[in-house]
Design an enzyme around this catalytic site. Sequence first.
Site, PDB file in Angstrom:
ATOM      1  N   GLU A   1     -18.548  10.796   1.751  1.00  0.00           N
ATOM      2  CA  GLU A   1     -18.357  10.800   0.282  1.00  0.00           C
ATOM      3  C   GLU A   1     -19.213   9.648  -0.786  1.00  0.00           C
ATOM      4  O   GLU A   1     -19.825   9.985  -1.514  1.00  0.00           O
ATOM      5  CB  GLU A   1     -16.778  10.427  -0.179  1.00  0.00           C
ATOM      6  CG  GLU A   1     -15.866  11.612   0.282  1.00  0.00           C
ATOM      7  CD  GLU A   1     -14.470  11.210   0.214  1.00  0.00           C
ATOM      8  OE1 GLU A   1     -13.533  12.039   0.462  1.00  0.00           O
ATOM      9  OE2 GLU A   1     -13.876   9.893   0.242  1.00  0.00           O
TER      10      GLU A   1
ATOM     11  N   VAL B   1       0.917 -13.037   4.437  1.00  0.00           N
ATOM     12  CA  VAL B   1       1.668 -13.411   5.509  1.00  0.00           C
ATOM     13  C   VAL B   1       1.099 -13.596   6.602  1.00  0.00           C
ATOM     14  O   VAL B   1      -0.139 -13.094   6.903  1.00  0.00           O
ATOM     15  CB  VAL B   1       2.509 -12.199   5.771  1.00  0.00           C
ATOM     16  CG1 VAL B   1       3.280 -12.339   7.184  1.00  0.00           C
ATOM     17  CG2 VAL B   1       3.444 -11.829   4.782  1.00  0.00           C
TER      18      VAL B   1
ATOM     19  N   GLY C   1       0.948  -1.136   0.120  1.00  0.00           N
ATOM     20  CA  GLY C   1      -0.162   0.012   0.120  1.00  0.00           C
ATOM     21  C   GLY C   1       0.969   1.411  -0.022  1.00  0.00           C
ATOM     22  O   GLY C   1       2.048   1.176  -0.393  1.00  0.00           O
ATOM     23  N   PHE C   2       0.242   2.329   0.378  1.00  0.00           N
ATOM     24  CA  PHE C   2       1.341   3.566   0.381  1.00  0.00           C
ATOM     25  C   PHE C   2       2.587   3.531   1.098  1.00  0.00           C
ATOM     26  O   PHE C   2       3.505   4.050   0.832  1.00  0.00           O
ATOM     27  CB  PHE C   2       0.170   4.592   1.183  1.00  0.00           C
ATOM     28  CG  PHE C   2      -0.662   5.173   0.067  1.00  0.00           C
ATOM     29  CD1 PHE C   2      -0.679   5.916  -0.903  1.00  0.00           C
ATOM     30  CD2 PHE C   2      -2.057   4.659   0.198  1.00  0.00           C
ATOM     31  CE1 PHE C   2      -1.537   6.357  -1.855  1.00  0.00           C
ATOM     32  CE2 PHE C   2      -3.195   5.069  -0.681  1.00  0.00           C
ATOM     33  CZ  PHE C   2      -3.111   5.857  -1.550  1.00  0.00           C
ATOM     34  N   GLY C   3       2.293   2.829   2.456  1.00  0.00           N
ATOM     35  CA  GLY C   3       3.529   3.030   3.483  1.00  0.00           C
ATOM     36  C   GLY C   3       4.387   1.920   2.927  1.00  0.00           C
ATOM     37  O   GLY C   3       5.703   2.452   2.621  1.00  0.00           O
TER      38      GLY C   3
END
Length: 459
Positions: A196, A104, A37-39
Amino acid sequence: MSETLHRTTLEPTPRDEPHGAPPPAAGPHRVVIVGGGFGGLTTARGLGGAEGIAVTLIDRRNHHLFQPLLYQVATAVIAPGEIAEPIRAILRWDRNVSVLMGEVEGVDTEERAVRLRDGTRIPYDTLVLATGATHSYFGHPEWERYAPGLKTLDDARRIRARVLLAFEAAEREDDPAARERLMTFAVIGGGPTGVEMAGAIAGLAHHALSQDFRRIDPKQARILLIEAAPRVLGTFTEDLSAYARRSLERLGVTVLTEHAVEDVSEEGVTVAGKLIPAATIVWGAGVRASPAGEWLGVETTRQGHVPVGPDLAVIGRPGVYALGDLAMAKAEDGKPLPGLAQVADQQGRYLGRALRDRILHGTVPKPFRFRSRGNLAIIGHNSGVVQWDRVKLKGFLAWLVWGVAHVYLLVGFHNRLVVTLRWLWAYLSFQRGARLISERDEAVMALIRGTPPGRIPPP
Ligand SMILES: Cc1cc2nc3c(=O)[nH]c(=O)nc-3n(C[C@H](O)[C@H](O)[C@H](O)COP(=O)(O)OP(=O)(O)OC[C@H]3O[C@@H](n4cnc5c(N)ncnc54)[C@H](O)[C@@H]3O)c2cc1C
């Protein structure tokens, strides 16, 4: 370590390279990153090209997903492929980075190895955990089957099918009460995702679909946004939050604040002791961290976040780092950092640099500092809110800032171009370009068999 696990270990031989196995312990320093993901992705990019470091990024999916635009997939504005990019393709030029697709399910901190579901073990010298978060139903996991949350592409596809099929089923329905239930959409949670979603469903019902049916009038659809707190967008200032509420109401959304959900069932949502019949319910209320804290055997917050120090190292687990939605990192004022893409992204950039310096030069990194790029939320066509320090924007300007920021953060030129064109089209025409329902969807099969959505057995 068991025999079976031993045998399935990806032994560090050069022949392992095609499988993405880490190199020998005596060779380059092995960094294993779990989560693309982003991290995780930005950490891997930060380590890309670093001689002397061999990176293995493991993800159970083959793609990096831009979650902030999931609600647009769920409401047929854009297609699923436009907000996802294969992780392999993103990292193809970083020759020291291997990508492994796998799930994992544990970490052996003594032996320094990550355990995959199929029993494979991936040894590491340094481990980075960026496994994100998932939905939390406040102790009611049984609600999930009726109120799916929005976290993956499959979630978005499923919600899109339910929303579109509710209108299809309503068109065929003769009983007024059943039709009303089919045309009621309940969104639970008044944070950015809920706001949203509610605004986008209203746009779909009141504009994009408004001329497409003959027996029903989609403009009569009832869209509810249910929030337990006194106001929506609780992390924004009161005036922006009040503006968001007014905008939603203008779009035709009924906003119920100070209404805690008491039950969610096949029939609908129960609030304040009263059942509101609704065939489509979307969950945007609670999240909890992935179970990585359990893998490490560390004490976590109530929502499962793993506490980390100022350098993102997991306290009490040398060589292990955590970031993004999984971690509980603190800002300079001691407050926990929010679960935002911009936090995970900045932490990933920091960690990539910090690990490179630490591993190659033995340098102790400066503490991580988060620089907020503002709090943004979109409400509907032409309407959004932005809060950045003392700067506050609302309406069209905020909507524009939100759009530019999100297009900029999308991975891949193709995605940026296509999403910009889709938005332009949706903005000018009020139409939605991604309204197809897949025949494989369980909701389609149920409709064909005569069961309306909402009474559909979960997959
Ligand atoms: C609907 C929605 C809207 C959002 N809108 C915004 C917004 O407008 N602005 C904003 O800043 N933030 C927004 N966010 C939050 C933002 O998306 C997250 O903060 C961000 O994705 C966190 O990044 P991460 O790397 O920690 O985790 P993620 O991006 O969730 O990535 C985690 C990765 O780990 C992988 N993984 C998990 N478990 C395992 C495992 N056991 N084995 C292998 N791989 C595993 C997953 O497949 C995934 O690829 C939104 C989130 C959602 C759900």
